[in-house]
Design an enzyme around this catalytic site. Structure first.
Site, PDB file in Angstrom:
ATOM      1  N   LYS A  97     -48.785  -3.425 -49.472  1.00  0.00           N
ATOM      2  CA  LYS A  97     -50.110  -4.256 -48.585  1.00  0.00           C
ATOM      3  C   LYS A  97     -51.747  -3.743 -49.093  1.00  0.00           C
ATOM      4  O   LYS A  97     -52.549  -4.223 -49.053  1.00  0.00           O
ATOM      5  CB  LYS A  97     -49.934  -4.508 -46.712  1.00  0.00           C
ATOM      6  N   GLU A 130     -34.557  -5.528 -45.035  1.00  0.00           N
ATOM      7  CA  GLU A 130     -35.453  -5.152 -44.277  1.00  0.00           C
ATOM      8  C   GLU A 130     -35.430  -3.871 -43.235  1.00  0.00           C
ATOM      9  O   GLU A 130     -36.387  -3.460 -42.825  1.00  0.00           O
ATOM     10  CB  GLU A 130     -36.986  -5.889 -43.615  1.00  0.00           C
ATOM     11  N   HIS A 147     -20.578 -22.586 -60.290  1.00  0.00           N
ATOM     12  CA  HIS A 147     -20.863 -23.097 -61.366  1.00  0.00           C
ATOM     13  C   HIS A 147     -21.916 -22.391 -62.172  1.00  0.00           C
ATOM     14  O   HIS A 147     -22.527 -22.690 -63.345  1.00  0.00           O
ATOM     15  CB  HIS A 147     -21.166 -24.445 -61.502  1.00  0.00           C
ATOM     16  N   GLY A 202     -40.069  -9.053 -35.641  1.00  0.00           N
ATOM     17  CA  GLY A 202     -40.730 -10.097 -36.472  1.00  0.00           C
ATOM     18  C   GLY A 202     -39.179 -11.041 -37.560  1.00  0.00           C
ATOM     19  O   GLY A 202     -39.364 -11.592 -36.699  1.00  0.00           O
ATOM     20  N   ARG A 203     -38.667 -10.442 -37.519  1.00  0.00           N
ATOM     21  CA  ARG A 203     -37.229 -11.249 -38.032  1.00  0.00           C
ATOM     22  C   ARG A 203     -35.900 -11.836 -37.144  1.00  0.00           C
ATOM     23  O   ARG A 203     -35.322 -11.905 -37.334  1.00  0.00           O
ATOM     24  CB  ARG A 203     -36.827  -9.968 -39.229  1.00  0.00           C
ATOM     25  N   LYS A 257     -47.564 -12.801 -35.388  1.00  0.00           N
ATOM     26  CA  LYS A 257     -47.511 -12.011 -34.401  1.00  0.00           C
ATOM     27  C   LYS A 257     -48.782 -11.258 -34.271  1.00  0.00           C
ATOM     28  O   LYS A 257     -49.212 -10.816 -33.338  1.00  0.00           O
ATOM     29  CB  LYS A 257     -45.630 -10.983 -34.570  1.00  0.00           C
ATOM     30  N   GLU A 298     -51.424 -13.400 -45.545  1.00  0.00           N
ATOM     31  CA  GLU A 298     -51.007 -14.712 -46.117  1.00  0.00           C
ATOM     32  C   GLU A 298     -51.538 -15.980 -45.489  1.00  0.00           C
ATOM     33  O   GLU A 298     -52.101 -16.922 -45.059  1.00  0.00           O
ATOM     34  CB  GLU A 298     -49.936 -14.840 -46.495  1.00  0.00           C
TER      35      GLU A 298
HETATM   36  C1  G6Q Z   1     -40.294  -8.787 -39.594  1.00  0.00           C
HETATM   37  C2  G6Q Z   1     -42.024  -8.669 -40.108  1.00  0.00           C
HETATM   38  C3  G6Q Z   1     -42.310  -8.818 -41.361  1.00  0.00           C
HETATM   39  C4  G6Q Z   1     -43.949 -10.394 -40.640  1.00  0.00           C
HETATM   40  C5  G6Q Z   1     -44.241 -10.200 -41.137  1.00  0.00           C
HETATM   41  C6  G6Q Z   1     -45.566 -11.709 -40.245  1.00  0.00           C
HETATM   42  O1  G6Q Z   1     -39.651  -8.067 -39.041  1.00  0.00           O
HETATM   43  O2  G6Q Z   1     -42.366  -8.275 -39.755  1.00  0.00           O
HETATM   44  O3  G6Q Z   1     -41.716 -10.077 -42.025  1.00  0.00           O
HETATM   45  O4  G6Q Z   1     -42.728 -10.966 -40.227  1.00  0.00           O
HETATM   46  O5  G6Q Z   1     -44.902  -9.795 -41.692  1.00  0.00           O
HETATM   47  O6  G6Q Z   1     -45.802 -10.967 -40.079  1.00  0.00           O
HETATM   48  P1  G6Q Z   1     -46.984 -11.354 -38.577  1.00  0.00           P
HETATM   49  O7  G6Q Z   1     -45.998 -12.037 -37.449  1.00  0.00           O
HETATM   50  O8  G6Q Z   1     -47.518 -10.808 -37.300  1.00  0.00           O
HETATM   51  O9  G6Q Z   1     -48.015 -12.342 -39.721  1.00  0.00           O
END
Ligand code: G6Q
Length: 536
Positions: A501, A348, A379, A262-263, A201, A207
């Site tokens: 972070k 989250e 199990h 994001g989620r 996003k 990462e």
């Molecule tokens: C989800 C969070 C988080 C996000 C990641 C990746 O709701 O906001 O999990 O999706 O940190 O972020 P970017 O898509 O900006 O790389």
């Protein structure tokens, strides 16, 4: 404390000593009364420690929390994510009715449809082989690089819908900073036929950007020309500027918007890897399934509303029975990654300790969400569910048919799923244990006793299709929303991920330079010294 909360507490005391067996014995209609079928999903909530009064009280509680107003605000594109000053409009992404939805007085549907068309054209080009790699070969490998919401949703859905994959394509997902994950993928793919989908996003997540840079270097090393990048990298983002800065042509960018969390983003262009793997028609089916659940959630009365009931039942245990976790137990191998996906979605969203207004809450919010494929769990950890000391509500997610039924294993799987919910509910008391197992010594008896009275929901369907999966995921999204209303929190921000972070950024120089003494807390100093020494 609110009167309704007190009423719920009193009601819990009345039910606390009633065994689920008694509830079943006293009401032969319990399944009919406490189950619901919507969007090709059966929701059986009869094996829960509740009766009609419980549902009445919980629904009354939700009404008192202005649920309808909040729900309208979400569906109408209002700024309900107030700490980030934005709407939370994942429902618009799958608004198959195309009815206008306004954000800041502007209808968002035209731009959503434009991006869907762009995705559709691109998927078609990749599938037909019109989109070629730098050396003229069609694409065979889709590598999604993203993390969190830009990874868990696309990965879970892509793997769940393996039966629908395009026969030429294979998908891989890279999220972790550990270069081992990248390495594991790179050794399996061919640079000439690989398409990297950089899903972020913000397009600034450490990462993702680090893995994307490494993948870019690998591709240029292998194909010997920087020009190759434009044929092998596409971006999914809200930030054209950052995409340009990375070196991807905005023509190869698929856009989404800040009002997509994001989620909650797999329905947006973040779902590009899904669409590439299962085709646009099936991706649209996924959206349709979610839209149908959205409609149900918006229109059904509270007592017949599947996400409302799922949310309220979770709230009931969490805040009145003192439970602290919730198990997710799929009896469908396609849903192997669902527990991890729901961990993010729920924890989250609702892992918060202050109200919308910032006041410290004096009640518990989101439980720990955990789980794995149910049959494997039997199990491993089910022992604790059956004979441990904690009350742990479970969601059993059960597919009537297997996606691969060749050797007739499904009856055995289903009998296990049903037996587990039955055993958790009924247990086997002392008397039954003594009678049933006559050879036991007195010492052995208590070890064989099962108290039962462990609650579970069962969500069942015929066989996982894109549409059913869409409905199932929207069910959980709205469950999370319902619980956020119960707890009076904002489920759409995630400030809790920020501190770590910032501290990682501050610590990075200490790892990169030659410094051997540090000025942090004693533990951090000790760990830095140890780790740096190991690396030299
Ligand atoms: C989800 C969070 C988080 C996000 C990641 C990746 O709701 O906001 O999990 O999706 O940190 O972020 P970017 O898509 O900006 O790389």
């Amino acid at each position: 404390m609110e009167e309704i909360w007190q009423q719920l507490e009193q009601h819990q005391q009345q039910l606390a000593n009633i065994h689920l067996r008694e509830l079943f014995a006293g009401n032969p209609q319990r399944f009919e009364q406490f189950s619901l079928q919507i969007c090709d999903l059966l929701f059986d909530y009869s094996k829960n420690r509740l009766n009609k009064d419980t549902i009445d009280l919980l629904c009354k509680f939700l009404e008192k929390r202005d649920f309808k107003t909040w729900q309208d605000q979400m569906f109408n594109g209002e700024e309900i994510n107030h700490t980030e000053q934005r709407a939370a409009l994942h429902i618009a992404l799958r608004n198959r009715s195309n009815q206008p939805i306004l954000v800041d007085s502007k209808d968002v549907m035209p731009e959503i449809n434009t991006v869907l068309n762009k995705i559709s054209n691109f998927v078609e080009k990749v599938h037909s082989g019109e989109w070629k790699g730098f050396t003229g070969q069609p694409i065979e490998f889709i590598v999604n690089i993203g993390i969190g919401g830009s990874d868990l949703g696309p990965k879970m859905v892509t793997e769940a819908l393996e039966n629908y994959h395009h026969p030429r394509l294979q998908a891989f997902f890279i999220s972790n900073l550990d270069a081992l994950q990248l390495h594991r993928v790179l050794k399996k793919i061919n640079p000439e036929t690989t398409l990297f989908v950089i899903a972020s996003k913000t397009f600034s997540t450490q990462e993702t950007m680090t893995n994307a840079q490494s993948a870019r270097r690998w591709l240029i090393e292998k194909l010997g020309d920087e020009q190759a990048v434009s044929k092998h990298f596409v971006a999914v983002s809200t930030s054209t500027e950052q995409v340009k800065t990375f070196g991807i042509d905005p023509a190869n960018m698929f856009e989404f918007w800040d009002w997509v969390g994001g989620r909650y983003s797999l329905w947006s262009a973040i779902g590009l890897s899904i669409a590439l793997m299962i085709g646009m028609k099936n991706f649209e089916e996924l959206l349709t399934g979610a839209h149908e659940m959205d409609q149900h959630f918006r229109n059904a009365p509270l007592k017949e509303n599947m996400p409302v009931l799922l949310g309220l039942i979770g709230f009931w245990y969490n805040n009145f029975f003192g439970t602290t976790s919730q198990a997710i137990l799929p009896y469908d191998c396609a849903l192997e990654h669902l527990p991890a996906y729901l961990q993010q979605l729920e924890m989250e969203s609702n892992g918060k300790r202050v109200s919308r207004n910032g006041e410290t809450l004096n009640y518990r919010t989101c439980p720990v969400i955990w789980g794995t494929l149910g049959n494997n769990g039997q199990h491993a950890f089910y022992q604790l569910l059956h004979q441990g000391t904690q009350l742990i509500p479970s969601d059993f997610i059960v597919s009537a048919e297997s996606q691969f039924e060749k050797y007739g294993q499904q009856n055995a799987l289903l009998s296990n799923a049903l037996a587990q919910t039955q055993a958790l509910m009924q247990g086997r008391n002392l008397e039954e244990t003594r009678q049933g197992l006559k050879d036991l010594t007195e010492m052995q008896v208590p070890h064989r006793v099962f108290l039962g009275n462990q609650p579970s929901n069962t969500i069942a369907y015929k066989r996982l299709t894109p549409k059913i999966l869409g409905s199932l995921l929207a069910l959980y999204e709205h469950k999370v929303f319902v619980q956020s209303i119960c707890w009076n929190i904002n489920p759409f921000d995630q400030w809790g991920v920020e501190l770590g972070k910032q501290m990682a950024a501050a610590l990075l120089p200490a790892l990169e330079n030659s410094q051997t003494t540090f000025n942090y807390d004693a533990s951090t100093n000790g760990l830095l010294t140890y780790l740096k020494a190991q690396r030299t």
